[in-house]
Write a protein that holds these residues in place. Structure first.
Motif, PDB file in Angstrom:
ATOM      1  N   VAL A 229       8.821  18.178   3.816  1.00 16.21           N
ATOM      2  CA  VAL A 229       9.468  17.149   4.626  1.00 16.21           C
ATOM      3  C   VAL A 229       8.999  15.759   4.194  1.00 16.21           C
ATOM      4  CG1 VAL A 229       9.572  16.227   6.973  1.00 16.21           C
ATOM      5  CG2 VAL A 229       9.713  18.690   6.606  1.00 16.21           C
ATOM      6  N   ARG A 230       9.939  14.830   4.127  1.00 19.91           N
ATOM      7  CA  ARG A 230       9.602  13.446   3.809  1.00 19.91           C
ATOM      8  C   ARG A 230      10.271  12.493   4.791  1.00 19.91           C
ATOM      9  NH1 ARG A 230       6.560  15.867   1.243  1.00 19.91           N
ATOM     10  NH2 ARG A 230       5.858  15.592  -0.905  1.00 19.91           N
ATOM     11  N   ASP A 231       9.743  11.262   4.813  1.00 20.18           N
ATOM     12  CA  ASP A 231      10.261  10.186   5.667  1.00 20.18           C
ATOM     13  C   ASP A 231      10.842   9.151   4.704  1.00 20.18           C
ATOM     14  OD1 ASP A 231      10.490   7.881   7.270  1.00 20.18           O
ATOM     15  OD2 ASP A 231       8.763   8.457   8.505  1.00 20.18           O
TER      16      ASP A 231
ATOM     17  N   PRO B  57       6.437  25.373  -6.859  1.00 18.40           N
ATOM     18  CA  PRO B  57       6.022  24.191  -6.101  1.00 18.40           C
ATOM     19  C   PRO B  57       5.268  23.239  -7.016  1.00 18.40           C
ATOM     20  CG  PRO B  57       5.162  26.230  -5.102  1.00 18.40           C
ATOM     21  CD  PRO B  57       5.817  26.616  -6.393  1.00 18.40           C
ATOM     22  N   ARG B  58       5.412  21.936  -6.770  1.00 18.20           N
ATOM     23  CA  ARG B  58       4.678  20.949  -7.572  1.00 18.20           C
ATOM     24  C   ARG B  58       3.204  20.997  -7.165  1.00 18.20           C
ATOM     25  NH1 ARG B  58       7.057  15.018  -7.455  1.00 18.20           N
ATOM     26  NH2 ARG B  58       5.802  14.745  -5.619  1.00 18.20           N
ATOM     27  N   SER B  59       2.330  20.996  -8.150  1.00 19.47           N
ATOM     28  CA  SER B  59       0.899  21.079  -7.834  1.00 19.47           C
ATOM     29  C   SER B  59       0.478  19.868  -6.989  1.00 19.47           C
ATOM     30  CB  SER B  59       0.125  21.179  -9.147  1.00 19.47           C
ATOM     31  OG  SER B  59      -0.972  20.351  -9.143  1.00 19.47           O
ATOM     32  N   GLY B  60      -0.214  20.134  -5.894  1.00 22.07           N
ATOM     33  CA  GLY B  60      -0.715  19.055  -5.024  1.00 22.07           C
ATOM     34  C   GLY B  60       0.364  18.427  -4.146  1.00 22.07           C
ATOM     35  N   ASP B  61       1.566  19.022  -4.114  1.00 14.59           N
ATOM     36  CA  ASP B  61       2.650  18.432  -3.308  1.00 14.59           C
ATOM     37  C   ASP B  61       2.267  18.442  -1.831  1.00 14.59           C
ATOM     38  OD1 ASP B  61       5.081  17.202  -3.439  1.00 14.59           O
ATOM     39  OD2 ASP B  61       6.284  19.034  -3.514  1.00 14.59           O
ATOM     40  N   ILE B  62       2.512  17.338  -1.167  1.00 12.21           N
ATOM     41  CA  ILE B  62       2.216  17.262   0.269  1.00 12.21           C
ATOM     42  C   ILE B  62       3.353  17.945   1.021  1.00 12.21           C
ATOM     43  CG2 ILE B  62       2.031  15.630   2.195  1.00 12.21           C
ATOM     44  CD1 ILE B  62       0.584  13.770   0.109  1.00 12.21           C
TER      45      ILE B  62
ATOM     46  N   SER C 230       0.879  -1.167   0.000  1.00  8.12           N
ATOM     47  CA  SER C 230       0.000   0.000   0.000  1.00  8.12           C
ATOM     48  C   SER C 230       0.917   1.217   0.000  1.00  8.12           C
ATOM     49  CB  SER C 230      -0.938  -0.046   1.202  1.00  8.12           C
ATOM     50  OG  SER C 230      -1.819   1.074   1.174  1.00  8.12           O
ATOM     51  N   SER C 231       0.435   2.357   0.444  1.00 10.86           N
ATOM     52  CA  SER C 231       1.257   3.570   0.338  1.00 10.86           C
ATOM     53  C   SER C 231       0.832   4.604   1.359  1.00 10.86           C
ATOM     54  CB  SER C 231       1.084   4.158  -1.063  1.00 10.86           C
ATOM     55  OG  SER C 231       1.622   5.455  -1.113  1.00 10.86           O
ATOM     56  N   ALA C 232       1.789   5.450   1.738  1.00 13.23           N
ATOM     57  CA  ALA C 232       1.469   6.602   2.584  1.00 13.23           C
ATOM     58  C   ALA C 232       0.529   7.560   1.867  1.00 13.23           C
ATOM     59  CB  ALA C 232       2.754   7.326   2.957  1.00 13.23           C
TER      60      ALA C 232
HETATM   61  C1  UD1 Z   1       6.227   9.372  -3.030  1.00  8.74           C
HETATM   62  C2  UD1 Z   1       6.107   8.184  -3.987  1.00  8.74           C
HETATM   63  C3  UD1 Z   1       4.688   7.730  -4.117  1.00  8.74           C
HETATM   64  C4  UD1 Z   1       4.153   7.402  -2.736  1.00  8.74           C
HETATM   65  C5  UD1 Z   1       4.296   8.625  -1.836  1.00  8.74           C
HETATM   66  C6  UD1 Z   1       3.892   8.242  -0.446  1.00  8.74           C
HETATM   67  C7  UD1 Z   1       7.912   8.219  -5.579  1.00  8.74           C
HETATM   68  C8  UD1 Z   1       8.318   8.595  -6.969  1.00  8.74           C
HETATM   69  N1  UD1 Z   1       6.640   8.533  -5.267  1.00  8.74           N
HETATM   70  O1  UD1 Z   1       5.641  10.585  -3.529  1.00  8.74           O
HETATM   71  O2  UD1 Z   1       4.624   6.567  -4.904  1.00  8.74           O
HETATM   72  O3  UD1 Z   1       2.826   7.033  -2.792  1.00  8.74           O
HETATM   73  O4  UD1 Z   1       5.664   9.022  -1.791  1.00  8.74           O
HETATM   74  O5  UD1 Z   1       4.041   9.298   0.429  1.00  8.74           O
HETATM   75  O6  UD1 Z   1       8.667   7.649  -4.829  1.00  8.74           O
HETATM   76  N2  UD1 Z   1      11.095  17.021  -5.639  1.00  8.74           N
HETATM   77  C9  UD1 Z   1      11.894  18.098  -6.014  1.00  8.74           C
HETATM   78  N3  UD1 Z   1      12.614  18.015  -7.170  1.00  8.74           N
HETATM   79  C10 UD1 Z   1      12.577  16.901  -7.983  1.00  8.74           C
HETATM   80  C11 UD1 Z   1      11.761  15.792  -7.605  1.00  8.74           C
HETATM   81  C12 UD1 Z   1      11.019  15.907  -6.431  1.00  8.74           C
HETATM   82  O7  UD1 Z   1      11.947  19.107  -5.314  1.00  8.74           O
HETATM   83  O8  UD1 Z   1      13.290  16.880  -9.016  1.00  8.74           O
HETATM   84  C13 UD1 Z   1      10.307  17.110  -4.396  1.00  8.74           C
HETATM   85  C14 UD1 Z   1       8.824  16.902  -4.607  1.00  8.74           C
HETATM   86  O9  UD1 Z   1       8.204  18.107  -4.994  1.00  8.74           O
HETATM   87  C15 UD1 Z   1       8.411  16.421  -3.217  1.00  8.74           C
HETATM   88  C16 UD1 Z   1       9.618  15.635  -2.724  1.00  8.74           C
HETATM   89  O10 UD1 Z   1      10.717  16.058  -3.531  1.00  8.74           O
HETATM   90  O11 UD1 Z   1       8.180  17.504  -2.363  1.00  8.74           O
HETATM   91  C17 UD1 Z   1       9.443  14.138  -2.842  1.00  8.74           C
HETATM   92  O12 UD1 Z   1       9.001  13.856  -4.159  1.00  8.74           O
HETATM   93  P1  UD1 Z   1       8.876  12.362  -4.765  1.00  8.74           P
HETATM   94  O13 UD1 Z   1      10.145  11.643  -4.594  1.00  8.74           O
HETATM   95  O14 UD1 Z   1       8.320  12.507  -6.135  1.00  8.74           O
HETATM   96  O15 UD1 Z   1       7.865  11.646  -3.771  1.00  8.74           O
HETATM   97  P2  UD1 Z   1       6.378  11.976  -3.249  1.00  8.74           P
HETATM   98  O16 UD1 Z   1       5.740  12.991  -4.075  1.00  8.74           O
HETATM   99  O17 UD1 Z   1       6.509  12.245  -1.801  1.00  8.74           O
END
Ligand code: UD1
Ligand code: NAD
Length: 307
Positions: free
Chosen positions: A210-212, A269-274, A118-120
């Motif tokens: 922020v990401r995990d 910013p990416r549209s809909g970015d969390i 599944s997925s976050a």
């Molecule tokens: C990721 C997963 C997705 C999963 C989700 C769960 C990937 C590709 N996607 O989405 O399948 O369901 O986590 O939380 O692993 N960014 C940049 N520059 C870039 C690329 C990305 O700044 O060139 C930023 C994005 O805007 C985002 C962050 O890095 O804020 C992480 O992006 P990404 O790796 O695409 O993952 P998620 O969108 O979190």
């Protein structure tokens, strides 16, 4: 030794899982349509059937005589799920139901366990971090909606059909073999490849999102542990570290480890970015007695070394 079907085994996570299964002496067969996966991700000698996970005859056939199924095949990209809503649904939801259905009678008419991804993304932009499994879900994409529906059907598989299931809500997974060339690739594989070549990176927005980040070789240990001891009730677990990392910091650490100057540019910013995605690993650690122990730095070193 056991015999397993791995769907999506030619993909990034699947290939690490197979490495682990083979090293433990198991017999593995793979179903993959090679849409994003690669044949050469598989160790030599692992039988591959190229086909669609939503094809019931094919999946029934491959499920015959196995002891369990690891189901990872999916359209793993949120963007792709926006472009191809119905196609994604066919793979991600119909494909999962096809796998559960076939697992009902895999072992000479008896059910076998299914461990699935599944997925976050099921949490949407729930900012009540760190996210626990009981947090309110609210997917914002077709991808997330389908993953949540997979969890609901996993309960049906368990409760109605006696198929033991375990679901894992992966947070941001990284490591060797995550394809940096794919437009749908994760931020770490994109940044690592560009920084290692001395090319500029584009940070979407201010970079303070922020990401995990979870190292792939930590993650696959949970998949095999869940297969070894299936439990009733269709449990779901976060797979996360609980450690927050901003995109800015990630870029700095990568440049540091690669020994390259950081050429960073900021795009829109990416549209809909969390904004903030952090999981609480307590339930995972309590159930399996192990945490995702690889530090971000060690995992990034491994990823850079693979490039
Ligand atoms: C990721 C997963 C997705 C999963 C989700 C769960 C990937 C590709 N996607 O989405 O399948 O369901 O986590 O939380 O692993 N960014 C940049 N520059 C870039 C690329 C990305 O700044 O060139 C930023 C994005 O805007 C985002 C962050 O890095 O804020 C992480 O992006 P990404 O790796 O695409 O993952 P998620 O969108 O979190
Ligand atoms: P991946 O794209 O590398 O792997 C998916 C595999 O499934 C590929 O080999 C692809 O060819 C195959 N596939 C796609 N559609 C198929 C179909 N119709 N029939 C048969 N095979 C098909 O992605 P991954 O990162 O290894 O993802 C594995 C699983 O983990 C997926 O279910 C994904 O949704 C989930 N997940 C990944 C992340 C992450 O950060 N990578 C996060 C959350 C969840």
């Amino acid at each position: 030794m056991a015999r397993y079907l791995v769907t999506g085994g030619c993909g990034f996570i699947g290939s690490h899982l197979i490495e682990r299964l083979i090293a433990a002496g198991n017999d593995v067969r793979v179903l993959d349509d090679l849409s994003t996966g690669r044949k050469d991700n598989l160790p030599s000698g692992v039988p591959l059937t190229v086909g669609d996970v939503a094809d019931p005859d094919l999946v029934n056939d491959l499920m015959g005589g196995v002891d369990g199924c690891f189901h990872l095949a999916a359209v793993a990209s949120v963007d792709r799920s926006r472009e191809d809503w119905r196609g994604t649904n066919r793979t991600n939801l119909a494909g999962t139901i096809t796998v559960f259905d076939a697992a009902r009678r895999a072992a000479g008419g008896a059910p076998v366990p299914v461990v699935y991804a599944s997925s976050a993304a099921v949490y949407g932009d729930n900012q009540n971090v760190p996210l626990v499994e009981a947090a309110t879900v609210g997917p914002l994409s077709a991808y997330g909606a389908d993953k949540l529906a997979c969890e609901l059907h996993a309960r049906v598989a368990d409760g109605v059909h006696g198929v033991p299931t375990t679901g894992f809500r992966f947070f941001n997974v990284f490591g060797p073999r995550q394809d940096p060339k794919s437009p749908y690739s994760g931020v770490i594989s994109i940044f690592a490849a560009r920084i290692a070549r001395g090319e500029p990176i584009t940070i979407n927005g201010d970079g303070e999102q922020v990401r995990d980040f979870v190292y792939v070789r930590d993650l696959v240990r949970y998949l095999t542990a869940a297969m070894d001891k299936p439990v009733p009730g269709a449990p779901v677990y976060n797979v996360c570290t609980g450690v927050p990392t901003t995109v800015n910091r990630l870029a700095e650490v990568l440049a540091d480890l690669a020994g390259r100057p950081l050429d960073r540019r900021h795009g829109p910013p990416r549209s809909g970015d969390i904004r903030v995605s952090i999981g609480d690993p307590s339930r995972l650690v309590a159930a399996f007695g192990m945490a995702c122990g690889t530090s971000l730095e060690d995992g990034l070193r491994d990823t850079l070394a693979w490039l």
